[in-house]
Scaffold this active site. Structure first.
Site, PDB file in Angstrom:
ATOM      1  N   ASN A 134       0.752  -1.069   0.021  1.00 31.90           N
ATOM      2  CA  ASN A 134       0.123   0.140   0.143  1.00 31.90           C
ATOM      3  C   ASN A 134       0.817   1.300  -0.122  1.00 31.90           C
ATOM      4  O   ASN A 134       1.441   1.503   1.021  1.00 31.90           O
ATOM      5  CB  ASN A 134      -0.755   0.107   1.138  1.00 31.90           C
ATOM      6  CG  ASN A 134      -1.876   1.182   1.411  1.00 31.90           C
ATOM      7  OD1 ASN A 134      -1.831   2.043   0.398  1.00 31.90           O
ATOM      8  ND2 ASN A 134      -2.378   1.234   2.467  1.00 31.90           N
ATOM      9  N   LYS A 165       0.016   4.325  -0.275  1.00 30.29           N
ATOM     10  CA  LYS A 165      -0.603   5.629   0.050  1.00 30.29           C
ATOM     11  C   LYS A 165      -0.502   6.705  -0.689  1.00 30.29           C
ATOM     12  O   LYS A 165      -0.389   6.629  -1.984  1.00 30.29           O
ATOM     13  CB  LYS A 165      -0.233   5.913   1.704  1.00 30.29           C
ATOM     14  CG  LYS A 165      -0.238   4.487   2.502  1.00 30.29           C
ATOM     15  CD  LYS A 165      -0.212   4.490   3.973  1.00 30.29           C
ATOM     16  CE  LYS A 165      -0.211   3.262   4.827  1.00 30.29           C
ATOM     17  NZ  LYS A 165      -0.142   3.502   6.246  1.00 30.29           N
ATOM     18  N   HIS A 191      -9.449   1.006   5.183  1.00 30.15           N
ATOM     19  CA  HIS A 191      -8.145   1.368   5.620  1.00 30.15           C
ATOM     20  C   HIS A 191      -8.458   2.299   6.952  1.00 30.15           C
ATOM     21  O   HIS A 191      -9.488   3.321   6.809  1.00 30.15           O
ATOM     22  CB  HIS A 191      -7.361   2.004   4.640  1.00 30.15           C
ATOM     23  CG  HIS A 191      -5.984   1.795   5.393  1.00 30.15           C
ATOM     24  ND1 HIS A 191      -5.435   2.878   6.106  1.00 30.15           N
ATOM     25  CD2 HIS A 191      -4.768   1.099   5.201  1.00 30.15           C
ATOM     26  CE1 HIS A 191      -4.133   2.626   6.414  1.00 30.15           C
ATOM     27  NE2 HIS A 191      -3.785   1.607   5.969  1.00 30.15           N
ATOM     28  N   GLU A 210      -6.902   4.673   7.723  1.00 28.44           N
ATOM     29  CA  GLU A 210      -6.625   6.431   7.541  1.00 28.44           C
ATOM     30  C   GLU A 210      -8.235   6.811   6.843  1.00 28.44           C
ATOM     31  O   GLU A 210      -8.520   7.949   6.998  1.00 28.44           O
ATOM     32  CB  GLU A 210      -5.826   6.398   6.593  1.00 28.44           C
ATOM     33  CG  GLU A 210      -4.325   6.282   7.419  1.00 28.44           C
ATOM     34  CD  GLU A 210      -3.209   5.505   6.600  1.00 28.44           C
ATOM     35  OE1 GLU A 210      -3.235   5.632   5.325  1.00 28.44           O
ATOM     36  OE2 GLU A 210      -2.226   4.927   7.563  1.00 28.44           O
ATOM     37  N   GLU A 260      -4.994  -4.622  10.914  1.00 27.03           N
ATOM     38  CA  GLU A 260      -4.066  -3.523  10.923  1.00 27.03           C
ATOM     39  C   GLU A 260      -4.379  -2.595  12.273  1.00 27.03           C
ATOM     40  O   GLU A 260      -5.235  -1.812  12.154  1.00 27.03           O
ATOM     41  CB  GLU A 260      -3.982  -2.677   9.812  1.00 27.03           C
ATOM     42  CG  GLU A 260      -3.765  -3.104   8.384  1.00 27.03           C
ATOM     43  CD  GLU A 260      -2.910  -2.282   7.566  1.00 27.03           C
ATOM     44  OE1 GLU A 260      -2.130  -2.652   6.897  1.00 27.03           O
ATOM     45  OE2 GLU A 260      -3.937  -1.076   7.265  1.00 27.03           O
ATOM     46  N   GLY A 319       2.784   2.732  10.953  1.00 26.49           N
ATOM     47  CA  GLY A 319       3.520   3.802  10.619  1.00 26.49           C
ATOM     48  C   GLY A 319       4.490   4.378  11.836  1.00 26.49           C
ATOM     49  O   GLY A 319       4.925   5.340  11.872  1.00 26.49           O
ATOM     50  N   SER A 362       3.686  -1.795  10.407  1.00 28.46           N
ATOM     51  CA  SER A 362       5.184  -1.631  10.479  1.00 28.46           C
ATOM     52  C   SER A 362       5.666  -2.983   9.992  1.00 28.46           C
ATOM     53  O   SER A 362       6.715  -3.513  10.875  1.00 28.46           O
ATOM     54  CB  SER A 362       5.697  -1.172  12.057  1.00 28.46           C
ATOM     55  OG  SER A 362       4.896   0.223  12.366  1.00 28.46           O
TER      56      SER A 362
HETATM   57  P1  13P Z   1       3.042   0.807   7.613  1.00 30.46           P
HETATM   58  O1  13P Z   1       3.530  -0.441   7.086  1.00 30.46           O
HETATM   59  O2  13P Z   1       3.777   2.040   7.149  1.00 30.46           O
HETATM   60  O3  13P Z   1       2.967   0.424   9.225  1.00 30.46           O
HETATM   61  O4  13P Z   1       1.665   1.088   7.095  1.00 30.46           O
HETATM   62  C1  13P Z   1       0.740  -0.186   7.369  1.00 30.46           C
HETATM   63  C2  13P Z   1      -0.250  -0.001   6.601  1.00 30.46           C
HETATM   64  O5  13P Z   1      -1.298   0.978   6.736  1.00 30.46           O
HETATM   65  C3  13P Z   1      -0.477  -0.429   5.273  1.00 30.46           C
HETATM   66  O6  13P Z   1      -2.086  -0.484   4.734  1.00 30.46           O
END
Ligand code: 13P
Length: 238
Positions: free
Chosen positions: A9, A11, A92, A94, A158, A164, A199
């Site tokens: 992903n 983003k 997601h 976010e 997640e 992150g 992560s």
């Molecule tokens: P990170 O791997 O940067 O923590 O992000 C995970 C994520 O949100 C994947 O959709």
């Protein structure tokens, strides 16, 4: 799905120039024993489709639930199929937390994605506050109840506090939660591939890959670097 799933992903990152370099490196170097899915921003989907061999699949980060019409700024599942996507991320954290997407809206998106022939990658997970209050199971149950009228999909666990932050959930927690999710979905007669995200990096992906209850990973930051992402893919040659 029997093969492990490794999804990237991206983003809201990458330009045509940086994405072109990354996609070519992944395409040239990857030896595939997993289902590898690249999920770039909408603006790079077409380019990714042109560069990637069809051994690597393409996904989108979001979609709307209508086929077409006066919905300025939205993209339909049918448009994603048209451009070569096989997968779409729905829900997601976010999208849930920054853009306020509700379970009711996500249910509509899940159904629309399936109707268009896409496989949803449906994200679930508790926030730090919910974790502290011991509400993980309650939150997951509520989010999983959104899966209605669907017989098969990918779910990504997640935990929001692991996204992150550089600190992934520990293996015992991931195992326990994925078991919980699988049990709940089995009760609902849903055939689900369940991934972990938050992560994931080359230095923890081997340990994650050893756990056969974990069907794969959804990778954010570490998927923006070819070397890191290729190492994560390598971990899953199990
Ligand atoms: P990170 O791997 O940067 O923590 O992000 C995970 C994520 O949100 C994947 O959709």
């Amino acid at each position: 799905m029997n093969k492990p799933v490794i999804a990237a992903n991206w983003k809201m990152n990458m330009t045509k120039k940086t994405a072109g370099i990354l996609l070519r490196k992944i395409n040239e170097s990857v030896s595939i024993t997993s289902e590898v899915i690249i999920i770039p921003p909408f603006t790079l989907l077409d380019m990714a489709y042109e560069i990637l061999d069809n051994k690597i699949k393409l996904g989108a980060q979001n979609c709307y639930w209508k086929k077409s019409g006066a919905f300025t700024g939205e993209i339909s599942p049918q448009m994603l199929v048209d451009i070569g996507c096989k997968y779409v991320i729905i829900g997601h954290s976010e999208r849930r937390h920054i853009f306020g997407e509700s379970d009711a809206l996500l249910h509509k998106k899940l159904i629309a994605a399936i109707d268009a022939g896409l496989t949803p990658i449906y994200c679930v997970g508790e926030t730090l506050e919910e974790k502290r209050k011991g509400k993980r199971e309650f939150v997951l149950n509520r989010q999983l109840d959104t899966i209605n009228g669907i017989s098969s999909l990918i779910v990504a666990y997640e935990p929001v506090w692991a996204i992150g932050t550089g600190v992934a959930a520990d293996i015992a927690t991931i195992r326990e939660t994925i078991e919980l999710i699988k049990l709940k979905l089995k009760e609902k007669s849903v055939d689900a591939t369940v991934l972990y995200g938050g992560s994931v990096k080359p230095d923890n992906s081997k340990e994650i890959a050893k756990q056969h209850i974990i069907d794969g990973v959804l990778v954010g930051g570490a998927s923006l670097d070819a070397e890191s992402f290729l190492k994560i893919i390598d971990s899953f040659k199990r």
